[in-house]
Design a protein around this motif. Structure first.
Motif, short mmCIF file in Angstrom:
data_model
loop_
_atom_site.label_atom_id
_atom_site.label_comp_id
_atom_site.label_asym_id
_atom_site.label_seq_id
_atom_site.Cartn_x
_atom_site.Cartn_y
_atom_site.Cartn_z
N THR A 1 -1.01 17.75 -13.23
CA THR A 1 0.10 18.68 -13.38
C THR A 1 1.38 17.87 -13.39
OG1 THR A 1 -1.15 20.30 -12.13
CG2 THR A 1 1.19 20.73 -12.40
N VAL A 2 2.23 18.14 -14.40
CA VAL A 2 3.50 17.41 -14.53
C VAL A 2 4.64 18.42 -14.59
CG1 VAL A 2 2.49 15.42 -15.70
CG2 VAL A 2 3.29 17.32 -17.06
N ARG A 3 5.83 17.95 -14.19
CA ARG A 3 7.01 18.82 -14.19
C ARG A 3 8.16 18.05 -14.81
NH1 ARG A 3 8.01 20.44 -8.53
NH2 ARG A 3 8.58 18.27 -8.35
N TRP A 4 8.95 18.76 -15.61
CA TRP A 4 10.13 18.16 -16.24
C TRP A 4 11.18 19.24 -16.45
CZ3 TRP A 4 6.00 19.88 -18.91
CH2 TRP A 4 6.22 20.65 -20.05
N THR A 5 12.38 18.79 -16.74
CA THR A 5 13.48 19.73 -16.97
C THR A 5 13.76 19.78 -18.47
OG1 THR A 5 14.42 19.14 -14.84
CG2 THR A 5 15.86 20.28 -16.38
N ASP A 6 13.62 20.97 -19.02
CA ASP A 6 13.90 21.21 -20.43
C ASP A 6 15.32 21.73 -20.54
OD1 ASP A 6 13.93 21.86 -23.08
OD2 ASP A 6 12.11 23.05 -23.05
N PRO A 7 16.16 21.13 -21.41
CA PRO A 7 17.56 21.59 -21.50
C PRO A 7 17.68 23.07 -21.86
CG PRO A 7 17.22 19.61 -22.83
CD PRO A 7 15.90 20.00 -22.29
N ASP A 8 16.72 23.60 -22.62
CA ASP A 8 16.80 25.01 -23.03
C ASP A 8 16.14 25.96 -22.03
OD1 ASP A 8 18.02 24.11 -25.34
OD2 ASP A 8 16.12 23.94 -26.41
N ALA A 9 14.99 25.55 -21.48
CA ALA A 9 14.19 26.47 -20.66
C ALA A 9 14.23 26.15 -19.17
CB ALA A 9 12.76 26.46 -21.14
N GLY A 10 14.92 25.12 -18.77
CA GLY A 10 14.99 24.77 -17.35
C GLY A 10 13.78 23.96 -16.92
N VAL A 11 13.38 24.12 -15.66
CA VAL A 11 12.25 23.36 -15.12
C VAL A 11 10.95 23.96 -15.65
CG1 VAL A 11 11.05 22.68 -13.02
CG2 VAL A 11 13.54 22.74 -13.04
N ARG A 12 10.10 23.06 -16.17
CA ARG A 12 8.81 23.51 -16.71
C ARG A 12 7.69 22.72 -16.07
NH1 ARG A 12 8.62 24.08 -22.97
NH2 ARG A 12 6.68 25.02 -22.32
N THR A 13 6.52 23.32 -16.01
CA THR A 13 5.34 22.67 -15.45
C THR A 13 4.19 22.89 -16.43
OG1 THR A 13 6.10 23.20 -13.23
CG2 THR A 13 3.82 22.56 -13.44
N ALA A 14 3.35 21.85 -16.59
CA ALA A 14 2.19 21.95 -17.49
C ALA A 14 1.13 20.96 -17.04
CB ALA A 14 2.60 21.67 -18.92
N VAL A 15 -0.05 21.12 -17.58
CA VAL A 15 -1.14 20.16 -17.34
C VAL A 15 -1.16 19.23 -18.54
CG1 VAL A 15 -3.62 19.89 -17.06
CG2 VAL A 15 -2.46 21.81 -15.99
N ALA A 16 -1.19 17.91 -18.26
CA ALA A 16 -1.16 16.91 -19.32
C ALA A 16 -2.03 15.73 -18.94
CB ALA A 16 0.28 16.44 -19.56
N ARG A 17 -2.40 14.97 -19.93
CA ARG A 17 -3.14 13.72 -19.68
C ARG A 17 -2.15 12.64 -19.27
NH1 ARG A 17 -7.84 12.55 -24.03
NH2 ARG A 17 -9.08 14.38 -23.61
N VAL A 18 -2.50 11.96 -18.21
CA VAL A 18 -1.67 10.85 -17.74
C VAL A 18 -2.58 9.63 -17.57
CG1 VAL A 18 0.00 12.36 -16.59
CG2 VAL A 18 -1.94 11.49 -15.31
N PRO A 19 -2.01 8.43 -17.63
CA PRO A 19 -2.83 7.22 -17.49
C PRO A 19 -3.53 7.19 -16.13
CG PRO A 19 -0.66 6.66 -18.32
CD PRO A 19 -0.61 8.11 -17.95
N ALA A 20 -4.75 6.66 -16.11
CA ALA A 20 -5.50 6.53 -14.87
C ALA A 20 -4.71 5.64 -13.91
CB ALA A 20 -6.87 5.94 -15.14
#
Length: 193
Positions: free
Chosen positions: A92-111
């Protein structure tokens, strides 16, 4: 002992048969096709593959969005996946989108990525996690692979065609010898036909 006379198929000779001339021309055509045709086919295929790959990469870059996100947690039961050259897992990752604010999603990340680290992830227009667009080295690898394959296939087709023509010429030559022997044998063996 065997003597070789170079170019005997090209010189006027009472023993030269039509199949010998066909074979000589075939060897010439095959040589030209292998020396010029196969590399040209490879170059044309590589150029086409390069243009196609570059346009695909441009489309993917336009459709996809790169985001620098913070890893907030691993998804339950995340199993390492082979993605490209390295192992990845879903988190699960979280980032701030300039249009939609704080967003959270599931993404692939390096081991080996720990909680709290910042990673780059890619999302498509629908918000799904997608792999990053191919880089320039991947485009060139694709270009070279397509060019080499096209040149190899062209050379293979030319060589198979040459083999077929040689077999047909050999069958024709053997049939000519049989006809000639049927005419000549009675004179040599004093046997009646």
């Amino acid at each position: 002992m065997r003597t070789r006379v170079r170019g005997w198929r090209w010189q006027p000779n009472p023993l030269r048969r039509r199949s010998d001339v066909v074979e000589a021309w075939t060897v010439l055509v095959v040589t030209v096709l292998l020396v010029l045709g196969a590399p040209l086919a490879g170059a044309v295929a590589a150029w086409w593959a390069h243009q196609d790959a570059r346009s695909t990469v441009a489309e993917q870059r336009a459709e996809r969005q790169r985001v620098r996100a913070e890893v907030v947690g691993r998804t339950p039961g995340a199993v390492p996946l082979q993605g490209g050259r390295e192992y990845t897992y879903r988190a699960t990752v979280r980032w701030t989108d300039p249009d939609a604010g704080v967003r959270t999603a599931v993404a692939r990340v390096p081991a080996g990525t720990a909680r709290g680290e910042t990673v780059e992830v890619w999302f498509d227009g629908r918000g799904r996690n997608v792999p990053p667009p191919p880089d320039a080295s991947a485009v060139w690898q694709h270009t070279v692979a397509m060019g080499v394959c096209a040149a190899g296939v062209t050379a293979g087709v030319v060589l198979v065609g040459h083999t077929l023509v040689r077999r047909a010429a050999l069958r024709h030559r053997l049939a000519e010898w049989e006809r000639e022997w049927a005419r000549t044998e009675p004179e040599w063996t004093r046997r009646r036909a």
